[in-house]
Design a protein around this motif. Sequence first.
Motif, short mmCIF file in Angstrom:
data_model
loop_
_atom_site.label_atom_id
_atom_site.label_comp_id
_atom_site.label_asym_id
_atom_site.label_seq_id
_atom_site.Cartn_x
_atom_site.Cartn_y
_atom_site.Cartn_z
N ALA A 195 -3.45 -3.65 -0.08
CA ALA A 195 -4.78 -3.09 0.11
C ALA A 195 -5.78 -4.23 0.08
O ALA A 195 -5.65 -5.17 -0.71
N ARG A 196 -6.75 -4.13 0.96
CA ARG A 196 -7.81 -5.14 0.97
C ARG A 196 -8.69 -4.90 -0.25
O ARG A 196 -9.19 -3.81 -0.47
N ALA A 197 -8.85 -5.96 -1.05
CA ALA A 197 -9.68 -5.92 -2.25
C ALA A 197 -10.63 -7.10 -2.18
O ALA A 197 -10.25 -8.22 -2.51
N GLY A 198 -11.83 -6.86 -1.68
CA GLY A 198 -12.77 -7.96 -1.48
C GLY A 198 -12.23 -8.88 -0.40
O GLY A 198 -11.93 -8.45 0.70
N THR A 199 -12.07 -10.16 -0.74
CA THR A 199 -11.55 -11.12 0.22
C THR A 199 -10.04 -11.33 0.08
O THR A 199 -9.45 -12.10 0.82
N GLY A 200 -9.43 -10.63 -0.87
CA GLY A 200 -8.00 -10.79 -1.10
C GLY A 200 -7.23 -9.50 -0.86
O GLY A 200 -7.76 -8.51 -0.34
N LEU A 201 -5.96 -9.55 -1.25
CA LEU A 201 -5.08 -8.40 -1.11
C LEU A 201 -4.43 -8.10 -2.45
O LEU A 201 -4.16 -9.00 -3.24
N VAL A 202 -4.18 -6.82 -2.70
CA VAL A 202 -3.40 -6.39 -3.87
C VAL A 202 -2.27 -5.51 -3.37
O VAL A 202 -2.37 -4.87 -2.32
N LEU A 203 -1.18 -5.49 -4.12
CA LEU A 203 -0.08 -4.59 -3.83
C LEU A 203 -0.38 -3.22 -4.43
O LEU A 203 -0.97 -3.13 -5.51
N LEU A 204 0.04 -2.17 -3.74
CA LEU A 204 -0.09 -0.81 -4.24
C LEU A 204 1.27 -0.13 -4.24
O LEU A 204 2.06 -0.33 -3.32
N VAL A 225 -9.40 1.67 0.65
CA VAL A 225 -8.76 2.37 -0.46
C VAL A 225 -9.73 2.28 -1.64
O VAL A 225 -10.05 1.17 -2.09
N PRO A 226 -10.21 3.41 -2.15
CA PRO A 226 -11.24 3.39 -3.19
C PRO A 226 -10.81 2.68 -4.48
O PRO A 226 -9.71 2.88 -4.97
N GLY A 227 -11.69 1.86 -5.01
CA GLY A 227 -11.54 1.29 -6.34
C GLY A 227 -10.58 0.14 -6.51
O GLY A 227 -10.41 -0.33 -7.64
N VAL A 228 -9.95 -0.37 -5.46
CA VAL A 228 -8.99 -1.45 -5.67
C VAL A 228 -9.67 -2.79 -5.94
O VAL A 228 -9.04 -3.70 -6.46
N ALA A 265 3.27 3.78 -4.46
CA ALA A 265 3.02 5.05 -3.79
C ALA A 265 1.96 5.90 -4.48
O ALA A 265 1.30 6.72 -3.84
N SER A 266 1.76 5.70 -5.77
CA SER A 266 0.74 6.44 -6.52
C SER A 266 -0.63 5.80 -6.41
O SER A 266 -1.60 6.33 -6.95
N GLY A 267 -0.71 4.63 -5.78
CA GLY A 267 -1.98 3.94 -5.65
C GLY A 267 -2.26 2.96 -6.78
O GLY A 267 -3.35 2.42 -6.86
N VAL A 268 -1.29 2.73 -7.64
CA VAL A 268 -1.48 1.79 -8.75
C VAL A 268 -1.49 0.37 -8.18
O VAL A 268 -0.58 -0.03 -7.44
N ALA A 269 -2.54 -0.38 -8.51
CA ALA A 269 -2.64 -1.78 -8.09
C ALA A 269 -1.73 -2.62 -8.97
O ALA A 269 -1.77 -2.52 -10.20
N LEU A 270 -0.91 -3.43 -8.33
CA LEU A 270 0.08 -4.23 -9.04
C LEU A 270 -0.28 -5.71 -8.95
O LEU A 270 -0.73 -6.17 -7.89
N PRO A 271 -0.04 -6.46 -10.01
CA PRO A 271 -0.26 -7.91 -9.92
C PRO A 271 0.80 -8.54 -9.02
O PRO A 271 1.85 -7.93 -8.77
N ALA A 272 0.52 -9.72 -8.55
CA ALA A 272 1.46 -10.42 -7.68
C ALA A 272 2.81 -10.56 -8.37
O ALA A 272 2.88 -10.85 -9.56
N ALA A 273 3.85 -10.34 -7.59
CA ALA A 273 5.20 -10.47 -8.13
C ALA A 273 5.57 -11.94 -8.22
O ALA A 273 5.23 -12.73 -7.35
#
Length: 181
Positions: free
Chosen positions: A39-48, A72-75, A50-58
Amino acid sequence: RERQQAIDALPWVRQATVVRVWPAAIQVRIEERVPVAFARAGTGLVLLDASGVALPAAGGGTAYNFPVLIAVPGVSAANPNTPARLAARQPAMKLYAAFRQAVAHDGAAAIQSISEIDLSHPDDLVATVADPGSGGATTLVHLGDQNFAARFSVFLSQIASWRQKYPNMTSVDLHVDGEAI
């Protein structure tokens, strides 16, 4: 109970169960979150997941090949996984899950041909799709909020002829069944 709460607090843990097995053992079961998109989060990306939980980089150099979800709201928030933010993004994640499941029958190549998915309108999923055999051309495809498999199949089967007829075409609206605009 303390150990289970500590494990449950880990971002990649979906669910944990800690059970004491008598006389002197502990059994721990962990269900890991599985990322399904960026998901686009500002100028970066986060992993989501299926429930929409934002995950830190693996860690470990894990590479993923997912579409990037837009709107995607709130990421982008400092704390993206609060209950209110997760609830706000549920409609967008359900729309994406329905689309992903519908196009899965066309194989991994179908979903991998999609670079971005705009979820800003709950009644119109808009995908940026690499046109098959076009040498890098992409098309914005408006797919509505239902019948994704049929609509995406129409796109895949017709894009070559549309490109011949309309070489400067940048988007196609398929959100009404039986119509291509």
